[in-house]
Scaffold this active site. Structure first.
Site, PDB file in Angstrom:
ATOM      1  N   HIS A  26       0.930  -1.102  -0.032  1.00 28.34           N
ATOM      2  CA  HIS A  26      -0.012   0.109   0.170  1.00 28.34           C
ATOM      3  C   HIS A  26       0.824   1.254   0.071  1.00 28.34           C
ATOM      4  O   HIS A  26       2.089   1.413   0.290  1.00 28.34           O
ATOM      5  CB  HIS A  26      -1.003   0.074   1.192  1.00 28.34           C
ATOM      6  CG  HIS A  26      -0.447   0.343   2.533  1.00 28.34           C
ATOM      7  ND1 HIS A  26      -1.001   0.680   3.568  1.00 28.34           N
ATOM      8  CD2 HIS A  26       0.976   0.081   3.025  1.00 28.34           C
ATOM      9  CE1 HIS A  26      -0.209   0.435   4.829  1.00 28.34           C
ATOM     10  NE2 HIS A  26       0.749   0.271   4.399  1.00 28.34           N
ATOM     11  N   HIS A  39       3.373  -5.285   3.678  1.00 27.67           N
ATOM     12  CA  HIS A  39       3.149  -5.856   5.059  1.00 27.67           C
ATOM     13  C   HIS A  39       2.717  -7.326   4.885  1.00 27.67           C
ATOM     14  O   HIS A  39       2.116  -7.685   4.069  1.00 27.67           O
ATOM     15  CB  HIS A  39       2.439  -5.192   5.937  1.00 27.67           C
ATOM     16  CG  HIS A  39       2.790  -3.766   6.215  1.00 27.67           C
ATOM     17  ND1 HIS A  39       3.492  -3.182   7.108  1.00 27.67           N
ATOM     18  CD2 HIS A  39       2.059  -2.616   5.722  1.00 27.67           C
ATOM     19  CE1 HIS A  39       3.743  -2.054   6.985  1.00 27.67           C
ATOM     20  NE2 HIS A  39       3.016  -1.560   6.291  1.00 27.67           N
ATOM     21  N   ASP A  76      -4.697 -10.857  -1.170  1.00 29.52           N
ATOM     22  CA  ASP A  76      -3.358 -11.283  -0.903  1.00 29.52           C
ATOM     23  C   ASP A  76      -2.722 -11.055  -2.426  1.00 29.52           C
ATOM     24  O   ASP A  76      -2.927 -11.352  -3.580  1.00 29.52           O
ATOM     25  CB  ASP A  76      -3.482 -13.035  -0.819  1.00 29.52           C
ATOM     26  CG  ASP A  76      -2.071 -13.395  -0.215  1.00 29.52           C
ATOM     27  OD1 ASP A  76      -1.480 -12.934   0.391  1.00 29.52           O
ATOM     28  OD2 ASP A  76      -2.127 -14.522  -0.654  1.00 29.52           O
ATOM     29  N   HIS A  77      -1.277 -10.541  -1.984  1.00 32.57           N
ATOM     30  CA  HIS A  77      -0.278 -10.335  -2.960  1.00 32.57           C
ATOM     31  C   HIS A  77      -0.916  -9.349  -3.977  1.00 32.57           C
ATOM     32  O   HIS A  77      -0.687  -9.461  -5.102  1.00 32.57           O
ATOM     33  CB  HIS A  77       0.235 -11.778  -3.661  1.00 32.57           C
ATOM     34  CG  HIS A  77       1.309 -12.294  -2.908  1.00 32.57           C
ATOM     35  ND1 HIS A  77       0.801 -13.053  -1.666  1.00 32.57           N
ATOM     36  CD2 HIS A  77       2.566 -12.445  -2.862  1.00 32.57           C
ATOM     37  CE1 HIS A  77       1.741 -13.756  -1.299  1.00 32.57           C
ATOM     38  NE2 HIS A  77       2.784 -13.189  -1.810  1.00 32.57           N
TER      39      HIS A  77
END
Lengths: 143, 151
Positions: free
Chosen positions: B24, B51, B89-90
């Site tokens: 992000h 993260h 995710d990813h």
């Protein structure tokens, strides 16, 4: 009000099986947990007691006393046991994390005389746990 | 099976943790470059950063005496997989998640978005969501549930 938490670990085996279900239904609902020979976990139990520290001792309750209660009520009953067959309090119940946590709450609640049992958190794995609270206690009176 | 577990004196919640990794960038288009830099510091790096997020989901409900469960984990896992893990995710939260086109993807806002997505879980009541951004930062949201933080 102060919350005090003590953690213990125990190892036990269990299996999920409802005799009212067909073999196929047991497999579908419980998956791997239906293996008839059982399987085991390292359970981690966190017990939280709420209370006002005693002005003389500075304690909500004596941790030694809590340790003894946990040893007697939980460790001696459940550690290195097969939960389905060796823990009478779980007889007739599926020993899920939810049900084991509730049984532990019911065992501990009457034993804790100083302060009040606030929360029982039982981890079956680091990513799966159940919490028990006194019904209706959440809110200002619980903190 | 016994319904001993149904006695009304104890209230039980089921907690499940999920893991996803995403990037992000904290940047508000309504602010100047200088303001963004001052407010968000390193998190304003134009290329973003990532993260390993941990999402803790707590649900409540009656324990079904036939299964011993508040909700079947396989159902909860499938629901979270579809609503959260597949889309997040990813991924880049800014670029790949529509909800963050105009909303800064702080973990506060991420927590609210995850709660919004999970509250439609049909098999149990969503009590609250806790999102850990790093082992030192975590955020919780309980929607408009007045008791959500009292536990």
């Amino acid at each position: 009000m102060v919350l005090l938490t003590r953690k213990i670990e125990f190892a036990a085996s269990h299996l999920y099986h409802n005799p009212d279900f067909s073999a196929e239904e047991n497999r579908r609902v419980f998956g791997k947990c239906n293996n008839p020979h059982g399987h085991g976990h390292n359970y981690t139990l966190e017990v939280t007691v709420a209370g006002v520290p005693d002005p003389v001792t500075g304690m909500v309750l004596d941790l030694k006393d809590l340790k003894e209660i946990l040893e007697r009520e939980v460790m001696q009953r459940m550690d290195h046991r097969f939960l389905n067959y060796e823990v009478p309090e779980l007889a007739g119940q599926i020993p899920t994390c939810e049900n084991i946590a509730r049984v532990i709450w019911q065992l501990l609640d009457p034993q804790i005389k100083q302060g009040k049992l606030h929360r029982v958190r039982l981890y079956e794995t680091p990513d799966l746990f159940a919490d028990c609270y006194r019904n209706g206690s959440a809110g200002a009176d619980a903190r | 099976m016994s319904s001993n577990a149904q006695n009304g004196t104890v209230r039980t919640e089921l907690g499940r943790r999920y893991h996803f990794s995403a990037s992000h960038r904290l940047h508000n288009l309504a602010l100047s470059e200088e303001q963004n830099c001052r407010i968000y510091g390193k998190c304003n790096n134009p290329f973003g950063h990532g993260h390993n997020y941990v999402v803790e989901v707590l649900v409540s409900g009656k324990i079904d005496p036939a299964t011993g469960m508040i909700a079947n984990l396989a159902d909860l896992d499938r629901f979270v997989e579809r609503e959260i893990l597949d889309p997040f995710d990813h991924k880049s939260l800014n670029e790949d998640v529509a909800a963050f086109e105009a909303v800064v993807p702080t973990t506060e806002n991420l927590c609210i978005e995850i709660f919004r997505r999970l509250k439609t879980f049909p098999n149990a009541k969503l009590e609250r969501v806790r999102v850990q951004e790093t082992s030192n930062n975590s955020f919780e949201y309980a929607g408009d549930n007045p008791q959500g933080f009292e536990r």
